[in-house]
Design an enzyme around this catalytic site. Structure first.
Site, mmCIF file in Angstrom:
data_model
loop_
_atom_site.group_PDB
_atom_site.id
_atom_site.type_symbol
_atom_site.label_atom_id
_atom_site.label_comp_id
_atom_site.label_asym_id
_atom_site.label_seq_id
_atom_site.Cartn_x
_atom_site.Cartn_y
_atom_site.Cartn_z
ATOM 1 N N HIS A 29 2.724 4.535 6.089
ATOM 2 C CA HIS A 29 3.485 4.627 7.337
ATOM 3 C C HIS A 29 2.662 5.293 8.446
ATOM 4 C CE1 HIS A 29 7.649 5.648 9.273
ATOM 5 N NE2 HIS A 29 6.996 4.719 9.928
ATOM 6 N N GLU A 60 9.948 3.063 -0.025
ATOM 7 C CA GLU A 60 10.062 4.522 0.078
ATOM 8 C C GLU A 60 9.787 5.127 -1.294
ATOM 9 O OE1 GLU A 60 10.651 6.666 2.529
ATOM 10 O OE2 GLU A 60 11.376 5.417 4.190
ATOM 11 N N ASP A 75 3.361 10.281 6.436
ATOM 12 C CA ASP A 75 3.593 9.776 5.081
ATOM 13 C C ASP A 75 2.829 8.480 4.801
ATOM 14 O OD1 ASP A 75 5.599 8.657 6.988
ATOM 15 O OD2 ASP A 75 6.444 7.659 5.243
HETATM 16 ZN ZN LIG Z 1 7.872 6.698 6.516
#
Ligand SMILES: [Zn+2]
Length: 229
Positions: A134, A92, A144
């Site tokens: 993603h 992330e 994203d």
């Molecule tokens: Zn994501």
């Protein structure tokens, strides 16, 4: 070469993989702050997590051990495979995202994310064509890490396939273009391939974002089908 230093921030949200890692999936957090994202990614009620979170200042938090299956990809598919959490490491990257004020990723954050990817790949067999965003694996639901993500910098460091920088190519037929989209790995069902095409454009040719099978998109598809083979 940047050295990777980790800050432990354990999440309880993981289980057993039952297989080897062969993929890295990059995300943005899509939340106001990294602190808020860390809270959610470590909340047992939320049941979401990732292996690493890279803050905007380049700090790397370690949440789930690489050998365990974290909960970051959700429902998705790539090259016909599902359960991508079992085979991937999820990273992330702190950014408010399209919902909260999408902005450029700071240079230091990208530098450290590249160092992290390099470090992971020094230990695990992850081919370049399996370093994905993603939205590549969940095009119907996700945007994203988005069109501002500097894939070219990863490519320059040998840590991802980059973007298409060439000219348009109107000669590719619609049928061939769609088959290339699928060959690259996207889940692009008949009559519902629009989302996969947009995800492809975010990843490989943001200049053509949401322009359908434009001549630039077709050229980028042709290039990417080879680069990602
Ligand atoms: Zn994501």
């Amino acid at each position: 070469m940047k050295k990777v230093k980790l800050v432990d921030n354990p999440s309880p949200n993981f289980d057993e993989r039952g297989r080897d890692v062969d993929m890295i999936i990059l995300h943005y957090t899509g939340m106001i702050s990294a602190k808020e994202a860390l809270g959610r990614l470590c909340d047992p009620v939320a049941k979401v997590s990732c292996h690493y979170l890279v803050d905007e200042d380049g700090t790397i938090f370690a949440l789930v051990p690489e050998g365990k299956r974290a909960y970051h990809a959700g429902v998705g598919a790539w090259k016909g495979e599902s359960d991508l959490n079992a085979r991937s490491i999820g990273v992330e990257i702190a950014n408010p995202g399209h919902e909260w004020g999408y902005r450029k990723f700071p240079a230091r954050q990208i530098e450290m994310t590249i160092a992290l990817v390099r470090d992971i790949r020094s230990r695990r067999a992850v081919p370049l064509n399996r370093i994905l965003g993603h939205s590549d694996v969940a095009p119907q639901r996700k945007e994203d890490p988005g069109e501002l993500f500097p894939w070219g910098k990863f490519a320059a460091e040998g840590q991802a396939i980059g973007r298409y920088n060439g000219d348009e190519d109107p000669s590719v037929s619609y049928e061939v273009a769609l088959s290339m989209l699928r060959a690259i790995g996207y889940d692009a069902p008949d009559k519902a391939h629009a989302a996969a095409l947009v995800a492809f454009q975010r990843r490989f040719c943001p200049k053509a974002l949401a322009q359908g099978f434009s001549p630039l998109t077709k050229a980028a598809l042709k290039w990417a089908a080879q680069a990602m083979a």
